[in-house]
Motif scaffolding. Structure first.
Motif, short mmCIF file in Angstrom:
data_model
loop_
_atom_site.label_atom_id
_atom_site.label_comp_id
_atom_site.label_asym_id
_atom_site.label_seq_id
_atom_site.Cartn_x
_atom_site.Cartn_y
_atom_site.Cartn_z
N ILE A 67 26.62 88.01 133.59
CA ILE A 67 27.36 88.91 132.71
C ILE A 67 26.62 90.25 132.69
CG2 ILE A 67 28.42 89.19 130.43
CD1 ILE A 67 27.88 86.16 130.00
N PRO A 68 26.73 91.04 133.76
CA PRO A 68 25.87 92.21 133.92
C PRO A 68 26.17 93.37 132.98
CG PRO A 68 27.42 92.06 135.74
CD PRO A 68 27.57 90.80 134.95
N GLU A 69 27.37 93.43 132.44
CA GLU A 69 27.75 94.58 131.63
C GLU A 69 28.27 94.13 130.27
OE1 GLU A 69 27.12 97.54 132.69
OE2 GLU A 69 26.64 97.00 134.76
N GLY A 70 28.09 95.02 129.28
CA GLY A 70 28.74 94.82 128.00
C GLY A 70 27.84 94.26 126.92
N LEU A 71 28.23 94.49 125.69
CA LEU A 71 27.49 93.97 124.54
C LEU A 71 27.51 92.45 124.55
CD1 LEU A 71 28.87 96.42 121.81
CD2 LEU A 71 26.61 96.50 122.88
N LEU A 72 26.36 91.86 124.29
CA LEU A 72 26.26 90.41 124.31
C LEU A 72 25.19 89.98 123.31
CD1 LEU A 72 27.37 87.89 125.82
CD2 LEU A 72 25.39 88.07 127.34
N TYR A 73 25.56 89.11 122.38
CA TYR A 73 24.64 88.69 121.32
C TYR A 73 24.57 87.17 121.24
CZ TYR A 73 26.38 93.32 119.80
OH TYR A 73 26.80 94.62 119.75
N SER A 74 23.45 86.67 120.69
CA SER A 74 23.31 85.24 120.42
C SER A 74 22.83 84.97 119.00
CB SER A 74 22.33 84.60 121.42
OG SER A 74 21.02 85.13 121.24
N TRP A 75 22.60 86.03 118.24
CA TRP A 75 22.08 85.90 116.86
C TRP A 75 22.76 86.92 115.96
CZ3 TRP A 75 19.68 89.56 113.78
CH2 TRP A 75 19.07 89.10 112.61
N TRP A 76 23.15 86.43 114.78
CA TRP A 76 23.73 87.29 113.74
C TRP A 76 23.09 86.91 112.42
CZ3 TRP A 76 26.26 85.01 117.71
CH2 TRP A 76 27.05 85.80 118.54
N SER A 77 22.58 87.86 111.69
CA SER A 77 21.81 87.62 110.48
C SER A 77 22.62 86.88 109.41
CB SER A 77 21.32 88.95 109.91
OG SER A 77 20.68 88.75 108.67
N TYR A 78 21.93 86.01 108.69
CA TYR A 78 22.54 85.37 107.52
C TYR A 78 22.88 86.39 106.43
CZ TYR A 78 21.15 80.58 109.00
OH TYR A 78 21.02 79.38 109.65
N ARG A 79 22.21 87.53 106.47
CA ARG A 79 22.40 88.53 105.42
C ARG A 79 23.76 89.21 105.49
NH1 ARG A 79 16.46 91.41 106.19
NH2 ARG A 79 15.21 89.58 105.61
N ALA A 80 24.39 89.15 106.65
CA ALA A 80 25.71 89.77 106.79
C ALA A 80 26.76 88.89 106.11
CB ALA A 80 26.05 89.96 108.26
N ARG A 81 27.48 89.47 105.16
CA ARG A 81 28.47 88.69 104.42
C ARG A 81 29.56 88.19 105.35
NH1 ARG A 81 30.18 91.39 98.93
NH2 ARG A 81 27.92 91.13 98.70
N ASP A 82 30.01 89.04 106.24
CA ASP A 82 30.99 88.63 107.24
C ASP A 82 30.41 88.96 108.61
OD1 ASP A 82 33.10 88.11 108.91
OD2 ASP A 82 34.61 89.04 107.65
N TRP A 83 29.61 88.05 109.13
CA TRP A 83 28.89 88.30 110.38
C TRP A 83 29.84 88.59 111.54
CZ3 TRP A 83 29.65 85.46 114.80
CH2 TRP A 83 30.39 84.29 114.65
N ASP A 84 30.99 87.90 111.55
CA ASP A 84 31.91 88.02 112.67
C ASP A 84 32.56 89.40 112.73
OD1 ASP A 84 33.20 87.08 114.93
OD2 ASP A 84 34.90 86.29 113.79
N ALA A 85 33.02 89.87 111.58
CA ALA A 85 33.67 91.18 111.52
C ALA A 85 32.67 92.32 111.71
CB ALA A 85 34.42 91.36 110.20
N ALA A 86 31.50 92.18 111.07
CA ALA A 86 30.47 93.22 111.18
C ALA A 86 29.91 93.26 112.60
CB ALA A 86 29.35 92.96 110.18
N ASP A 87 29.69 92.08 113.18
CA ASP A 87 29.25 91.92 114.57
C ASP A 87 27.99 92.71 114.89
OD1 ASP A 87 29.51 90.57 116.95
OD2 ASP A 87 30.75 92.11 117.89
N LYS A 88 27.03 92.68 113.95
CA LYS A 88 25.76 93.36 114.19
C LYS A 88 24.76 92.35 114.75
CE LYS A 88 26.43 97.08 110.85
NZ LYS A 88 25.88 97.79 109.67
N GLY A 89 24.96 92.01 116.01
CA GLY A 89 24.18 90.95 116.62
C GLY A 89 23.07 91.44 117.53
N ARG A 90 22.29 90.47 118.01
CA ARG A 90 21.23 90.72 118.98
C ARG A 90 21.17 89.53 119.95
NH1 ARG A 90 16.38 92.06 114.60
NH2 ARG A 90 17.76 93.08 113.08
N ARG A 91 20.83 89.80 121.19
CA ARG A 91 20.67 88.72 122.19
C ARG A 91 19.19 88.34 122.23
NH1 ARG A 91 20.23 87.75 128.17
NH2 ARG A 91 19.59 89.92 128.41
N LEU A 92 18.84 87.35 121.41
CA LEU A 92 17.45 86.90 121.29
C LEU A 92 17.18 85.64 122.12
CD1 LEU A 92 16.94 87.30 117.42
CD2 LEU A 92 16.55 89.01 119.22
#
Length: 262
Positions: free
Chosen positions: A197-222
């Protein structure tokens, strides 16, 4: 032989035994590497996993913290468990599968909140851990090997939701990325996920602190899957099972998958 491997920071294997069983039932990877098991080895619910076909396990554990385990349908033999940076933490275990592939499962220290080793001991420990990983793989170049785990670093600009805003946030600072790159270069490791998957935003972690993690989508690929050059071209089918982040009482990490035809 084709086999599928998954890596997942489970954030307590006993608390989330049901989620592990759900993944085993619905996705059925041949090899499942777990991090942050937070359990002594003897208390890992291995019988439930054996009932689902995962008859083999190698693990290192400790009460309440850290912990790594490799669960496998394929016979395997433990070959290493390193305590890099002399932390006395259960953060690494490695096993060789019957097809000759060695799987390294790592849980790299998170590094605390302040990216300065002078004021934050945990950040220094993280950098030291990565340095010793580098030196280990430089001293003995791995062959026919896969390295997976929660490496607690999102190296690329498109591995985080905002490169600019996270440059001074632990997990995406330049010094951490440099240290992780040094580990990769020392072992000649190939980032299998980004090979697929050479291009594009890609995450595997989303903080518990985000009330709506899916909509906010402030992730990181850890969470990462790497392979040595002699087998990296056999990898395909890389994906992040984002849906698992939305399961009931989830881990804040989602499983990452890759398949190898060897």
């Amino acid at each position: 032989m084709s086999f599928t491997l998954a890596t997942w920071n489970i954030n307590s294997v006993r608390l989330r035994e049901g989620l592990v069983c759900k993944l085993m039932t619905e996705e059925a990877p041949d090899v499942l590497c777990l991090q942050e098991c937070k359990s002594p080895v003897e208390k890992i619910p291995v019988e439930a996993f054996k009932a689902l076909g995962y008859e083999h396990m190698v693990a290192r554990g400790q009460k309440g913290y850290n912990g790594v385990a490799i669960l496998s349908k394929i016979p395997m033999e433990e070959v290493a468990a390193h305590d890099f940076a002399d932390l006395n933490h259960a953060r690494h275990v490695a096993a060789t599968l019957e097809n000759g592939v060695t799987v390294h499962n790592f849980y790299v220290p998170a590094g605390g909140d302040v990216p300065d080793r002078e004021v934050n001991e945990k950040f220094g420990q993280k950098l030291d851990y990565l340095t010793q990983m580098r030196d280990h793989f430089a001293a003995e170049t791995p062959k026919k090997a896969i390295l997976v785990g929660d490496l607690n670093i999102a190296p690329r600009e498109d591995d985080v939701w905002s490169h600019k805003q996270l440059l001074k946030i632990v997990s995406h600072t330049p010094i951490e990325v440099e240290h992780l790159t040094d580990v990769m270069e020392a072992g000649k490791w190939v980032d299998v996920t980004r090979q697929d998957i050479p291009e594009g935003l890609l995450y595997s972690w989303w903080s518990y602190r985000a009330r709506d993690w899916d909509a906010a989508d402030k992730g990181r690929r850890l969470d990462h899957i790497w392979a040595t050059p002699d087998i990296s071209n056999a990898a395909h089918g890389s994906r992040v099972l984002r849906a698992a982040r939305g399961w009931e009482q989830p881990s804040d990490h989602a499983p990452v998958f890759a398949t190898f035809d060897l």
